[in-house]
Design an enzyme around this catalytic site. Sequence first.
Site, PDB file in Angstrom:
ATOM      1  N   ASP A  29       0.784  -1.241   0.000  1.00  0.00           N
ATOM      2  CA  ASP A  29       0.000   0.000   0.000  1.00  0.00           C
ATOM      3  C   ASP A  29       0.818   1.296   0.000  1.00  0.00           C
ATOM      4  O   ASP A  29       1.792   1.411   0.762  1.00  0.00           O
ATOM      5  CB  ASP A  29      -0.860   0.087   1.266  1.00  0.00           C
ATOM      6  CG  ASP A  29      -1.470  -1.223   1.672  1.00  0.00           C
ATOM      7  OD1 ASP A  29      -1.515  -2.154   0.855  1.00  0.00           O
ATOM      8  OD2 ASP A  29      -1.914  -1.329   2.831  1.00  0.00           O
ATOM      9  N   GLN A  45       4.145   0.604   2.175  1.00  0.00           N
ATOM     10  CA  GLN A  45       4.353  -0.640   2.909  1.00  0.00           C
ATOM     11  C   GLN A  45       5.481  -1.406   2.227  1.00  0.00           C
ATOM     12  O   GLN A  45       5.436  -1.641   1.006  1.00  0.00           O
ATOM     13  CB  GLN A  45       3.066  -1.478   2.896  1.00  0.00           C
ATOM     14  CG  GLN A  45       1.954  -0.880   3.740  1.00  0.00           C
ATOM     15  CD  GLN A  45       2.192  -1.100   5.222  1.00  0.00           C
ATOM     16  OE1 GLN A  45       1.948  -2.172   5.737  1.00  0.00           O
ATOM     17  NE2 GLN A  45       2.662  -0.069   5.910  1.00  0.00           N
TER      18      GLN A  45
HETATM   19  N1  DQQ Z   1      -1.973  -3.803   3.968  1.00  0.00           N
HETATM   20  C1  DQQ Z   1      -3.396  -3.960   4.027  1.00  0.00           C
HETATM   21  C2  DQQ Z   1      -3.767  -3.020   5.135  1.00  0.00           C
HETATM   22  C3  DQQ Z   1      -2.681  -3.198   6.123  1.00  0.00           C
HETATM   23  C4  DQQ Z   1      -1.483  -3.333   5.243  1.00  0.00           C
HETATM   24  C5  DQQ Z   1      -4.067  -3.647   2.720  1.00  0.00           C
HETATM   25  C6  DQQ Z   1      -0.462  -4.333   5.768  1.00  0.00           C
HETATM   26  O1  DQQ Z   1      -5.040  -3.300   5.684  1.00  0.00           O
HETATM   27  O2  DQQ Z   1      -2.546  -2.088   7.011  1.00  0.00           O
HETATM   28  O3  DQQ Z   1      -3.338  -4.094   1.623  1.00  0.00           O
HETATM   29  O4  DQQ Z   1       0.622  -4.407   4.896  1.00  0.00           O
END
Ligand code: DQQ
Length: 488
Positions: A29, A45
């Site tokens: 993300d 992320q």
């Molecule tokens: N990725 C999810 C989110 C979370 C994150 C969505 C964890 O809900 O916070 O792709 O990598």
Amino acid sequence: MTLQPSHDPFADPLHPIYHFAPPANWLNDPNGLIHWQGKYHLFYQHNPAEAVWGPMHWGHAVSPDLVHWQHLPIALSPTPDGPDKDGAWSGCAVDDGGTPTLVYTGVFPESVNLATSADPDLRTWTKFEGNPVIARPPEGLTLSGFRDPCVWREGGEWRMVIGAGERDNPEANTPGKGMVLLYRSPDLRTWEYLHPLCERVFNPAETLPTGMMWECPSFFPLDGKWVLLVAAHLNLPVSLTVGFLGEYRDGKFTPGAPFKVDYGDRLFYAPQTFLDASGRRLMFGWLYEGRTVRAHRAAGWAGVMSLPRLLSLRPDGRMGCEPAPETAALRSRLLLELQDTDLGEENLLEGIAGTALEIELEVEPGSAAALHLQICTASDGSEQTRLAYHFTESRLVIDTTHASLDPEAAGALKEAPLGKPAGEPLHLRAFLDRSVLEVFADGWACLTTRLYPTKPTSTGLNLFARGGKAKVHSLKVWEMGSAFNPEA
Ligand code: DQQ
């Protein structure tokens, strides 16, 4: 310890060159998008150790112009024994009276946490000593998730939505639903739970079922309406990003019908939006891979960021979604320009080839039944990605099931119903970046897909019509340059 693959992922012929990607390993993300002191900051992320999802860090990059990026050191890492010991999951960035502040998810359990920076270039971050600022979901709710804060300023205080959901409970006879929870705070540190901002029962029989858990909510005003975007998952055949346009009054959101934010479904996921200094609402999303985990590991990289997308409210009531105008700065060379040309069985792109291209096309149906654009076509025809637009049914279809001979990359068939009246011209912009294809139609419909050709000769292009002659008003093809600019 940060492990790096033994080879440079950017040398891989499938690795994109003008879409943002980390130096190596895993990305998901977009996080903390902010236009700060004239620079665009993109956090994301990131698992810096492997090309698979794992202990989450916040990767960081900066851009002077939204499309050319410079990698910066990792901004957030899990703190042993801290509330984010198992990962710093998704969240947002806000300007707290001049202090850049990240509001993010710590795991496990899921909690809300803060970090602030004193650097003008946002390189270093200090976690708030009072973390977590929200340690658990509100009393009385049994949630399947509680994460991904999205924060904004409203009426002299802070507001926040958190993604959540409830599983179905056959004993209590209550169905599962996706939810976002609304909070308020005077200072980002103490939060009061208000109520669900929006919730929707999961009904698998619906045309667009919206799942039992909503991740990564993004809630924002857009030209007089309010928009809620959620990454919908749990009990769907594939996760997808769903949007709602609606009214927001007195802390209550009244949503209209759900719509797909991208017809590539999971291949464009968990988007985040932000306002830049000129007041534009911009969005980035995570482009998931379309091949196996084994292939990710072998490649040493996985996950790409979408191009920046500019959102608007259109006169027809739809959410407009187009590549930000800055993407034009990625064009390096005009390869072809045609105007007012008949399009029949003959290939208008004869002699043009490439794997990092933008193709822009404005075409009127004329007597044709369908338009076909084929890309990454091998000289022996053994690999090919096929885009077709069927004029009478107004359907845009992209077929990647023949894109690759690699058994680890099966491909998919994705479709966008454009709902156009017969005879109307079609406007398409297709961004091919090696294994990435982002297609934008008529200023609102987006269809993202991934393709993994194996042959060096899989670079050919075909553009033709079937069932009659269409009229091309304009056709332009550009070769694209790199998004990584050491001057940034
Ligand atoms: N990725 C999810 C989110 C979370 C994150 C969505 C964890 O809900 O916070 O792709 O990598």
